[in-house]
Design an enzyme around this catalytic site. Structure first.
Site, PDB file in Angstrom:
ATOM      1  N   HIS A 117       0.824  -1.215   0.047  1.00 50.61           N
ATOM      2  CA  HIS A 117      -0.155   0.060  -0.039  1.00 50.61           C
ATOM      3  C   HIS A 117       0.799   1.289   0.122  1.00 50.61           C
ATOM      4  CE1 HIS A 117      -2.737   2.920   1.923  1.00 50.61           C
ATOM      5  NE2 HIS A 117      -3.757   2.010   1.435  1.00 50.61           N
ATOM      6  N   ASP A 166       3.055  -4.741   7.951  1.00 52.65           N
ATOM      7  CA  ASP A 166       1.760  -3.718   7.896  1.00 52.65           C
ATOM      8  C   ASP A 166       0.749  -4.946   7.944  1.00 52.65           C
ATOM      9  OD1 ASP A 166      -0.508  -2.893   6.871  1.00 52.65           O
ATOM     10  OD2 ASP A 166       0.449  -1.991   5.232  1.00 52.65           O
ATOM     11  N   GLN A 186      -4.597  -5.608   6.700  1.00 52.18           N
ATOM     12  CA  GLN A 186      -5.540  -6.414   6.094  1.00 52.18           C
ATOM     13  C   GLN A 186      -5.226  -7.872   6.730  1.00 52.18           C
ATOM     14  OE1 GLN A 186      -7.935  -5.168   4.285  1.00 52.18           O
ATOM     15  NE2 GLN A 186      -7.050  -3.342   3.697  1.00 52.18           N
ATOM     16  N   LYS A 222     -10.608  -1.239  10.026  1.00 52.16           N
ATOM     17  CA  LYS A 222     -10.587  -2.304   9.357  1.00 52.16           C
ATOM     18  C   LYS A 222     -11.004  -3.555   9.838  1.00 52.16           C
ATOM     19  CE  LYS A 222      -7.181  -0.378   5.992  1.00 52.16           C
ATOM     20  NZ  LYS A 222      -7.917   0.111   4.809  1.00 52.16           N
ATOM     21  N   CYS A 228      -4.743   2.380  -3.847  1.00 53.25           N
ATOM     22  CA  CYS A 228      -3.660   3.053  -3.216  1.00 53.25           C
ATOM     23  C   CYS A 228      -2.286   2.090  -3.399  1.00 53.25           C
ATOM     24  CB  CYS A 228      -3.515   3.283  -1.833  1.00 53.25           C
ATOM     25  SG  CYS A 228      -4.800   4.549  -1.292  1.00 53.25           S
TER      26      CYS A 228
END
Ligand SMILES: Cc1ncc(COP(=O)(O)O)c(C=O)c1O
Lengths: 150, 421
Positions: B137, B215, B218, B241, B379
């Protein structure tokens, strides 16, 4: 949501499938890149002037049906017009797709542009419809080589 | 990855399937109608919907507990501080960090990554290298790019194959150069859904002497995450999220590394004492939490963790995996549709393109059928470039999505082809 057919009118689908003046122009007087960073649409609008007149317009690039059809209709309407007429048409187009017609102004009077009247009901698509026009505008009034809708 | 829910009072037996109708009833927004149709919300990778328990927790804070934290001696301030810190410790348990001091409340993944780039990055020397991957991202690209410019460091990128899987040989090769100081990788790609083998990649980075940031934006909504098992030095995620509020997220960092870092933002709450001559900084984690934080958000995120901890994350993962498999199969059967990102290990996401139809137009037509998806570059422009496309249409799933909703999605894609094809 308004009727999809209002947005995707036949003329728009036609210009999307077979865009007019969709080509690179050698020896253009101006070549301006327009980006819509939100959806990644990108067009280059080429302009060739003869005195005050727009002798030729073409464009290339990629984007959604609305943005491509809008660029195509724009190019076919403006060839042979003066810069001032093009500017005026840009402003009318803007009023049309943002639903901000002047008092007494009717969408039907917009001729070939009228097919974009449905866009005003789809706020998320206004930027698609205006991308090529903003790019043209930059080519007419400024020295910018890149414009962005954001 | 081992499952650890030490705060899961109502944990179901792990063999049991997810009770989808029941979880759906926990999300009030799913009863909304859009453009005359039942809402089919398939934009969960952008932000998930919120269960009533999260909505109630934030509203309860404003109704009955609202006060600033870590400073008042009065009753409400103590209540609010307690609620906020209880949330922190719930989140600690949920990701199995060993200490609450290792959890820094931030605005979201983006801020977490910027924090690490600004602090850990301050020690980089010219010629040092930072490794990211081809499917990041923008928030896990740009902070590192800027840092490289500032420190004259070099950004290296792990490439991927045509399925959207990282090439580990190339990764090892980059590490062997001996200059890599930081590795920053997504656990799960938001544009393609690829699950990266971050545990193995972290071990390789450590062997090469690099620190690792994962990261997890997700990943956390879709699978149980154990930061100690992964052994990541930093793990970042966003509340919104994973069924929590917007504007709050977590940066997990190993204590011994966090202790060695310079401050990030400065101001109130992050100090012990200030004179005009010298400031003594506060202890972890407060040292990295300058100013009044998003208190309601933190409490809401605690409630989101309660919600997930009461479910069986393996059942959630299995359900979502079935949704991805079904959507992939059904979309592939539509002439002209091509799935982008076909990694063997995927979570939550099906990205696709339709021949001669721009994703944006698909998005508008799906919306007219009540189906919410994301269209665009997500993104992740370098990822799009790798596949030679400007954009995709992306359906992304949450635990409350159903097979019937996938049928609606596929019918609506056919509708789009009918209108535009
Ligand atoms: C993989 C990934 N990383 C980072 C982010 C940024 O998260 P946020 O906008 O919540 O800071 C996102 C959100 O889209 C994401 O999907």
């Amino acid at each position: 949501m308004s009727d999809l057919r209002e947005l995707y009118q036949e003329t728009i689908l036609d210009h999307n499938k077979s865009p007019r003046n969709f080509r690179k122009m050698e020896h253009a007087d101006r070549a301006v890149d327009g980006y819509n960073p939100l959806c990644g649409d990108h067009y280059t609008v080429y302009l060739k002037f003869k005195g005050d007149f727009i002798e030729d317009i073409s464009f290339e690039g990629a984007g959604c049906a609305i943005s491509k059809a809008s660029a195509s209709v724009m190019s076919s309407l403006l060839i042979g017009k003066t810069k001032a007429e093009a500017q005026a048409m840009f402003e009318r187009f803007h009023r049309l797709v943002t639903g901000a017609l002047n008092p007494g102004e009717e969408a039907e009077e917009f001729g070939k542009l009228a097919v974009f009247g449905g866009v005003s009901e789809f706020p998320a698509r206004v930027k698609c419809a205006s991308l090529a026009w903003h790019t043209l505008h930059a080519g007419l009034v400024s020295n910018e080589a890149v414009v962005s809708t954001e | 990855m081992s499952v650890k829910h030490d705060i899961a009072p109502m944990k179901q037996h792990s063999a049991e399937a997810l009770d989808v109708p029941r979880v759906r009833s926990d999300f009030p927004i799913l009863a909304e109608r859009v453009n005359g149709h039942a809402l089919v919300y398939l934009d969960n990778a952008a932000t998930s919907q919120k269960p009533v328990s999260v909505i109630d927790a934030t509203s309860r804070y404003y109704r009955t507990q609202n006060a600033n934290i870590h400073r008042g001696v009065h009753h409400l301030s103590e209540e609010a501080t307690k609620a906020y810190e209880v949330a922190r410790s719930k989140i600690r348990g949920w990701i199995n960090a060993s200490l609450t001091q290792e959890l820094i409340f931030v605005r979201g993944t983006t801020e977490a990554i910027n924090l690490v780039a600004a602090t850990l990055g301050a020690s980089l020397r010219p010629g040092d290298e930072i490794v990211i991957s081809a499917l990041e991202h923008h928030s896990n690209i740009v902070p590192w790019q800027l840092l490289c410019e500032q420190r004259q460091a070099r950004l290296r990128v792990v490439p991927m194959n045509d399925r959207g899987e990282l090439l580990l040989d190339d990764y090892e090769h980059l590490l062997q150069g001996g200059k890599v100081r930081i590795v920053a990788l997504s656990h799960v790609s938001n544009a393609l859904g690829t699950i990266n083998p971050v545990k193995e990649m972290t071990a390789l980075a450590h062997r090469a002497g690099a620190d690792v940031l994962i990261d997890g934006a997700q990943a956390v909504p879709h699978m149980s995450v154990d930061v100690q098992d992964l052994d990541a030095d930093f793990y970042a995620f966003s509340g919104h999220k994973m069924y929590g509020p917007t504007g709050v997220g977590i940066l997990y960092g190993k204590k011994k590394i966090l202790e060695s870092l310079p401050p990030y933002q400065s101001g109130g709450d992050m100090i012990k004492s200030v004179t005009f001559e010298k400031t003594i900084f506060n202890d972890l984690p407060f040292r990295f939490e300058a100013g009044t934080p998003n208190i309601a958000g933190g409490i809401g995120l605690g409630a989101a963790v309660d919600y997930l901890a009461a479910l069986d994350m393996d059942a959630v993962r299995d359900h979502e995996h079935a949704l991805v498999a079904r959507a992939t199969e059904a979309l592939e059967a539509v002439p002209g549709v091509r799935i982008i990102g076909t990694a063997l290990q995927k979570a939550g996401v099906v990205s696709f393109v339709v021949e001669n139809i721009h994703p944006h137009d698909i998005g508008t037509i799906l919306d007219s059928d009540g189906v919410a998806i994301r269209t665009g570059h997500h993104c992740a422009q370098p990822t799009m470039l790798r596949f030679g496309i400007p954009a995709t249409a992306r359906a992304s799933f949450a635990l409350y999505n159903t097979f019937e909703e996938i049928d609606v999605l596929v019918r609506s894609v056919r509708h789009a082809i009918e209108v535009l094809g």
